[in-house]
Scaffold this motif. Structure first.
Motif, PDB file in Angstrom:
ATOM      1  N   SER A  83       0.815  -0.803   0.747  1.00 41.32           N
ATOM      2  CA  SER A  83       0.026  -0.177   0.458  1.00 41.32           C
ATOM      3  C   SER A  83       0.737   1.600   0.340  1.00 41.32           C
ATOM      4  O   SER A  83       2.420   0.991   1.089  1.00 41.32           O
ATOM      5  N   THR A  84       0.149   2.793   0.075  1.00 36.10           N
ATOM      6  CA  THR A  84       1.277   3.233  -1.012  1.00 36.10           C
ATOM      7  C   THR A  84      -0.085   4.253  -1.122  1.00 36.10           C
ATOM      8  O   THR A  84      -1.307   4.625  -0.731  1.00 36.10           O
ATOM      9  N   TRP A  85       0.294   6.238  -1.515  1.00 37.08           N
ATOM     10  CA  TRP A  85      -0.250   6.917  -1.615  1.00 37.08           C
ATOM     11  C   TRP A  85      -0.559   7.557  -2.955  1.00 37.08           C
ATOM     12  O   TRP A  85       0.837   7.414  -3.439  1.00 37.08           O
ATOM     13  N   ALA A  86      -1.451   8.681  -3.254  1.00 33.85           N
ATOM     14  CA  ALA A  86      -1.040   9.005  -4.370  1.00 33.85           C
ATOM     15  C   ALA A  86      -2.055  10.968  -4.370  1.00 33.85           C
ATOM     16  O   ALA A  86      -2.519  10.599  -3.113  1.00 33.85           O
ATOM     17  N   PHE A  87      -1.751  11.513  -4.791  1.00 33.14           N
ATOM     18  CA  PHE A  87      -1.845  12.578  -4.334  1.00 33.14           C
ATOM     19  C   PHE A  87      -3.600  13.238  -5.317  1.00 33.14           C
ATOM     20  O   PHE A  87      -3.818  12.898  -6.733  1.00 33.14           O
ATOM     21  N   GLY A  88      -4.186  13.880  -4.742  1.00 29.76           N
ATOM     22  CA  GLY A  88      -5.336  15.014  -5.469  1.00 29.76           C
ATOM     23  C   GLY A  88      -6.769  13.413  -5.126  1.00 29.76           C
ATOM     24  O   GLY A  88      -6.592  13.083  -3.873  1.00 29.76           O
ATOM     25  N   PRO A 249     -14.728   6.049  -3.967  1.00 32.27           N
ATOM     26  CA  PRO A 249     -13.605   7.213  -5.589  1.00 32.27           C
ATOM     27  C   PRO A 249     -13.652   7.596  -4.773  1.00 32.27           C
ATOM     28  O   PRO A 249     -13.898   8.323  -3.661  1.00 32.27           O
ATOM     29  N   GLY A 250     -12.354   8.904  -5.306  1.00 33.59           N
ATOM     30  CA  GLY A 250     -11.208   9.736  -5.155  1.00 33.59           C
ATOM     31  C   GLY A 250     -10.679   9.962  -3.496  1.00 33.59           C
ATOM     32  O   GLY A 250     -10.036  10.615  -3.135  1.00 33.59           O
ATOM     33  N   ARG A 251     -10.518   8.815  -3.156  1.00 32.35           N
ATOM     34  CA  ARG A 251     -10.055   8.181  -1.512  1.00 32.35           C
ATOM     35  C   ARG A 251      -9.116   7.128  -1.367  1.00 32.35           C
ATOM     36  O   ARG A 251      -7.836   7.163  -1.110  1.00 32.35           O
ATOM     37  N   SER A 252      -9.450   6.044  -2.475  1.00 29.34           N
ATOM     38  CA  SER A 252      -8.316   5.006  -1.875  1.00 29.34           C
ATOM     39  C   SER A 252      -8.733   4.152  -3.560  1.00 29.34           C
ATOM     40  O   SER A 252      -9.798   3.290  -3.594  1.00 29.34           O
ATOM     41  N   VAL A 253      -8.870   3.511  -4.157  1.00 31.37           N
ATOM     42  CA  VAL A 253      -8.163   1.897  -5.351  1.00 31.37           C
ATOM     43  C   VAL A 253      -7.675   0.670  -4.916  1.00 31.37           C
ATOM     44  O   VAL A 253      -6.013   1.067  -4.333  1.00 31.37           O
ATOM     45  N   SER A 254      -8.662  -0.350  -4.584  1.00 29.41           N
ATOM     46  CA  SER A 254      -6.962  -1.546  -4.470  1.00 29.41           C
ATOM     47  C   SER A 254      -7.165  -2.583  -5.457  1.00 29.41           C
ATOM     48  O   SER A 254      -8.328  -2.937  -6.378  1.00 29.41           O
ATOM     49  N   TYR A 255      -6.534  -3.830  -5.820  1.00 26.43           N
ATOM     50  CA  TYR A 255      -6.198  -4.432  -7.190  1.00 26.43           C
ATOM     51  C   TYR A 255      -5.820  -5.593  -6.205  1.00 26.43           C
ATOM     52  O   TYR A 255      -4.944  -5.515  -5.427  1.00 26.43           O
ATOM     53  N   ASN A 274       4.164 -10.142  -6.942  1.00 22.54           N
ATOM     54  CA  ASN A 274       4.019 -10.922  -5.577  1.00 22.54           C
ATOM     55  C   ASN A 274       3.050 -11.283  -4.802  1.00 22.54           C
ATOM     56  O   ASN A 274       2.718 -11.517  -3.984  1.00 22.54           O
ATOM     57  N   PHE A 275       2.355  -9.219  -5.067  1.00 20.92           N
ATOM     58  CA  PHE A 275       1.404  -8.459  -3.680  1.00 20.92           C
ATOM     59  C   PHE A 275      -0.158  -9.448  -4.552  1.00 20.92           C
ATOM     60  O   PHE A 275      -0.035  -9.620  -4.998  1.00 20.92           O
ATOM     61  N   ASP A 276      -0.908 -10.123  -2.915  1.00 19.93           N
ATOM     62  CA  ASP A 276      -1.751 -10.374  -3.503  1.00 19.93           C
ATOM     63  C   ASP A 276      -3.366  -9.352  -3.929  1.00 19.93           C
ATOM     64  O   ASP A 276      -4.176  -8.977  -4.943  1.00 19.93           O
ATOM     65  N   GLU A 277      -2.872  -7.632  -3.431  1.00 19.38           N
ATOM     66  CA  GLU A 277      -3.690  -6.137  -3.208  1.00 19.38           C
ATOM     67  C   GLU A 277      -2.413  -5.885  -2.777  1.00 19.38           C
ATOM     68  O   GLU A 277      -0.730  -5.130  -2.576  1.00 19.38           O
ATOM     69  N   ILE A 278      -2.221  -4.607  -4.034  1.00 19.44           N
ATOM     70  CA  ILE A 278      -1.946  -3.371  -4.173  1.00 19.44           C
ATOM     71  C   ILE A 278      -2.792  -2.353  -3.865  1.00 19.44           C
ATOM     72  O   ILE A 278      -4.050  -2.128  -4.784  1.00 19.44           O
ATOM     73  N   LYS A 279      -2.852  -2.012  -2.708  1.00 17.27           N
ATOM     74  CA  LYS A 279      -3.773  -0.425  -2.211  1.00 17.27           C
ATOM     75  C   LYS A 279      -3.125   1.118  -3.023  1.00 17.27           C
ATOM     76  O   LYS A 279      -2.020   1.110  -2.055  1.00 17.27           O
ATOM     77  N   ILE A 280      -3.846   2.490  -3.606  1.00 17.84           N
ATOM     78  CA  ILE A 280      -3.712   3.273  -3.030  1.00 17.84           C
ATOM     79  C   ILE A 280      -4.318   4.071  -2.341  1.00 17.84           C
ATOM     80  O   ILE A 280      -6.086   4.483  -2.611  1.00 17.84           O
ATOM     81  N   GLU A 281      -3.978   4.642  -1.559  1.00 11.19           N
ATOM     82  CA  GLU A 281      -5.005   5.900  -0.525  1.00 11.19           C
ATOM     83  C   GLU A 281      -4.168   7.360  -0.549  1.00 11.19           C
ATOM     84  O   GLU A 281      -3.580   7.331  -0.889  1.00 11.19           O
ATOM     85  N   TYR A 282      -5.506   7.896  -1.125  1.00 13.41           N
ATOM     86  CA  TYR A 282      -5.113   9.194  -1.884  1.00 13.41           C
ATOM     87  C   TYR A 282      -5.622  10.343  -0.582  1.00 13.41           C
ATOM     88  O   TYR A 282      -6.238  10.449   0.072  1.00 13.41           O
ATOM     89  N   PHE A 283      -4.703  11.135  -0.898  1.00 13.66           N
ATOM     90  CA  PHE A 283      -4.622  12.639   0.336  1.00 13.66           C
ATOM     91  C   PHE A 283      -4.670  13.881  -0.697  1.00 13.66           C
ATOM     92  O   PHE A 283      -4.588  13.862  -2.170  1.00 13.66           O
ATOM     93  N   ALA A 284      -5.188  14.624  -0.231  1.00  7.27           N
ATOM     94  CA  ALA A 284      -5.700  16.176  -0.918  1.00  7.27           C
ATOM     95  C   ALA A 284      -4.374  17.062  -0.843  1.00  7.27           C
ATOM     96  O   ALA A 284      -3.399  17.961  -0.950  1.00  7.27           O
ATOM     97  N   ASP A 285      -3.401  16.627   0.393  1.00  8.34           N
ATOM     98  CA  ASP A 285      -2.154  17.456   0.701  1.00  8.34           C
ATOM     99  C   ASP A 285      -0.908  16.184   1.250  1.00  8.34           C
ATOM    100  O   ASP A 285      -1.590  15.298   2.060  1.00  8.34           O
ATOM    101  N   TYR A 286       0.445  16.818   0.859  1.00  3.41           N
ATOM    102  CA  TYR A 286       1.743  16.029   1.698  1.00  3.41           C
ATOM    103  C   TYR A 286       1.398  16.111   3.347  1.00  3.41           C
ATOM    104  O   TYR A 286       1.911  14.527   3.441  1.00  3.41           O
ATOM    105  N   THR A 287       1.074  16.742   3.581  1.00  2.00           N
ATOM    106  CA  THR A 287       1.170  16.579   4.938  1.00  2.00           C
ATOM    107  C   THR A 287       0.296  15.758   5.650  1.00  2.00           C
ATOM    108  O   THR A 287       0.878  14.844   7.460  1.00  2.00           O
ATOM    109  N   THR A 288      -1.009  16.178   4.944  1.00  2.00           N
ATOM    110  CA  THR A 288      -1.696  15.232   5.481  1.00  2.00           C
ATOM    111  C   THR A 288      -1.561  13.625   5.110  1.00  2.00           C
ATOM    112  O   THR A 288      -1.332  12.134   6.007  1.00  2.00           O
TER     113      THR A 288
END
Length: 637
Positions: A83-88, A249-255, A274-288
């Protein structure tokens, strides 16, 4: 360092798997490293090359019977979550159209005919196609497809799907496809599992084979029932190893990894995905986003904020050893991050204006006051590449390319060393010497200071708006705005959200914006989409600056048609030199390393030195169940 929108997108894609869709390359025979079979057709005496792979100049590392790429662990365990993060934000899982904002990694659904790797800058090996066949002239290529290739619904991947994909992307895809595919003459299904691409003989033939091999393969049957032009959060029909697990929508997506993936045992996939799941959490700013990481909301973070890297990593999970903090080498060109002028605006058409505005971005002050001395100034479009970056005066070989363009390119290209931004005072944001020099350039361009301190020409005030959707970037842009005001410019920063910024950039509704391009180690025809005249007025194109210069087009054409790596390098030097002299951008900064932090639940097949063309954290790392169990027992999660 702050991560721009484009940088975030580029990193999200570049570190997950080789970007086969970007490797606009071609191959010759393999010079003894991986010998391709050849035959001569008696009726034409034309030598036909048959091979398991393709590369720009025939430099294939892996032979036809290779078991796996050298940098993977073939016995890597499967399981767990990355799991990691994306902006916007995002509102679509449809990545190949202009409408909507596609989720990070939404290209993961699709297989391609060929795939690249993290070991070589410009090679591709068979995925859906097991072999390729093409003449030495490179005017066509035939891909022989694997009959076992299947879409997620169990239907076969056929040559008709490839033909459908080409026609659909050309007619209905992002407008940039019309630029990238313009030298494709025909695409034909010769039989259910054989597809032939024929190219314009005058086109960049070295590149076009790789472009064809890297196209995503869409399901014709699926899109006979679904409108390709509409953005959607429904999972599309692909043949890739991952499918949609969940979407908010707009918050997270998992594959999730497919147990029934048809190609999981192919050599190009062994030890990968190799990962069973790949997840991306979305945030509106870097500090958060950083605070969420500290709390364990996601597991992996590449840090782009120098202030956080220098001062923020002192939280309990670090002290307890739950989170590891590392600096790893990055062997790729550092790219071209900077403030980009919109040349479609009359204000920015004079290169003297662009140079003057660029001069007053005080990198030295920013690096010392804001970045903790972490970075170096970017000079070149191929920064961090000793091979491709232009330096000093042009060589004789470069001059042979530049002389025919004399009068079309800045004279300084011939009389001065490759442009390097001036050095300003690190202790004084408003370096007076630099401001005076910039002021003289504006006066030469006709912009005079009025009684109110603002510069005008023909009654028009010199005004500049910098578009920004990243709150953390304020501390960098605001000092630059202050210096522009000292210069007599009516300057301001406009903050918008990520969705508005994306839409404005698609239609080029801005004066100045921030973008980073991840440049290839083997540049080619993709440069037309970034810097070529054909893409300057195409909505949604990568040519954010609107560069439309016949001399630039000519040099790009020379690069795309280079027949040796030496010739390619010379042409890239010439292009780098001319573009820097034209001041299309205000270069920012770079570092030749990855600064990463992650909860210690992963394994990887290398120590401190990753493969030269990416960390592969999503593609070749794996979940270490023992480490994860230990952290869970310790209360880390």
């Amino acid at each position: 360092m702050m991560q721009t929108r484009a940088r975030a997108r580029a990193r999200a894609h570049a570190t997950t798997a080789p970007q086969t869709w970007r490797l606009f390359l071609i191959s010759l025979f393999a010079l003894g490293l991986a010998v391709a079979a050849t035959m001569v057709r008696a009726e034409s005496q034309e030598t036909i090359i048959e091979s398991h792979g393709i590369s720009s100049f025939g430099e294939l590392k892996y032979e036809a019977d290779f078991p796996h790429f050298d940098y993977v662990n073939p016995d890597a365990p499967k399981g767990g979550t990355f799991s990691t993060w994306a902006f916007g934000t995002f509102d679509s899982l449809t990545p190949y159209i202009l409408k909507g904002n596609a989720a990070a990694l939404s290209t993961i659904f699709y297989d391609t005919l060929m795939t690249g790797n993290l070991d070589e800058p410009d090679s591709m090996y068979g995925l859906v196609a097991h072999t390729v066949e093409y003449p030495e002239s490179r005017e066509w290529v035939i891909f022989h497809m694997r009959p076992e290739a299947m879409f997620r619904d169990g239907s076969p991947v056929t040559a008709e799907d490839v033909v459908f994909t080409f026609n659909t992307l050309l007619e209905k895809g992002q407008p940039a496809y019309r630029v990238a595919l313009k030298d494709f003459q025909t695409v034909e299904a010769l039989d259910p599992h054989t597809v032939k691409f024929t190219f314009n003989p005058e086109g960049p033939l070295r590149e076009l084979l790789m472009t064809a091999g890297g196209l995503p393969i869409l399901s014709k049957a699926y899109y006979d029932e679904v409108d390709f032009t509409e953005s959607s959060l429904e999972p599309p029909m692909g043949s890739g190893e991952y499918e949609l697990l969940s979407v908010d929508p707009g918050r997270s997506v998992s594959y999730k990894r497919r147990d029934d993936y048809w190609a999981k045992d192919l050599p190009v996939n062994v030890g990968q995905n190799n990962f069973d799941e790949i997840k991306i959490e979305y945030f509106a700013d870097y500090t958060t986003a950083f605070e969420a990481f500290k709390a364990g909301a996601y597991l992996f973070r590449e840090e782009y904020q120098s202030k956080i890297w220098a001062t923020g990593y002192d939280f309990p999970a670090i002290d307890k050893g739950w989170v590891k903090q590392e600096v790893l080498d990055d062997g790729r060109p550092a790219g071209t991050q900077g403030f980009w002028f919109n040349l479609r605006r009359e204000t920015f058409q004079d290169p003297r204006v662009r140079e003057a505005l660029g001069m007053v971005f005080n990198f030295e002050w920013s690096n010392e006051s804001l970045f903790y001395g972490t970075y170096e100034r970017t000079n070149s479009f191929w920064e961090n590449s000793d091979v491709l970056q232009a330096e000093g005066m042009p060589s004789e070989d470069e001059l042979a390319l530049l002389e025919p363009l004399r009068g079309q390119i800045p004279e300084s290209v011939f009389t001065e060393e490759a442009f390097v931004p001036p050095t300003s005072s690190a202790s004084d944001l408003g370096d007076r010497k630099t401001l005076r020099a910039a002021g003289r350039l504006l006066e030469e361009a006709g912009w005079e200071v009025g009684d109110d301190g603002l510069r005008r020409k023909d009654g028009k005030v010199l005004s500049v708006e910098i578009l920004n959707d990243a709150p953390g970037f304020d501390r960098i842009i605001n000092p630059y705005v202050d210096n522009l005001k000292r210069l007599g410019v009516e300057a301001k920063m406009t903050r918008v959200d990520n969705a508005e910024a994306s839409e404005r950039e698609k239609v080029f509704d801005f004066d100045v914006t921030v973008r980073r391009y991840a440049m290839s180690s083997t540049p080619g025809d993709e440069l037309r989409s970034i810097f070529g005249s054909e893409s300057a007025t195409v909505d949604g194109s990568a040519n954010i600056a609107g560069i439309a210069d016949p001399a630039i087009d000519s040099l790009i054409d020379t690069i795309a048609k280079a027949e040796s790596r030496e010739a390619l390098t010379t042409a890239v030097h010439a292009l780098d030199r001319v573009m820097r002299a034209n001041h299309y951008w205000v270069p920012q900064w770079y570092k030749g390393s990855h600064t990463i932090a992650y909860f210690d639940v992963f394994g990887r097949p290398y120590g401190d030195t990753p493969p030269p063309y990416g960390m592969g954290e999503v593609s070749i790392w794996w979940w270490d169940a023992d480490k994860a169990q230990a952290l869970e027992a310790a209360g880390a999660f």
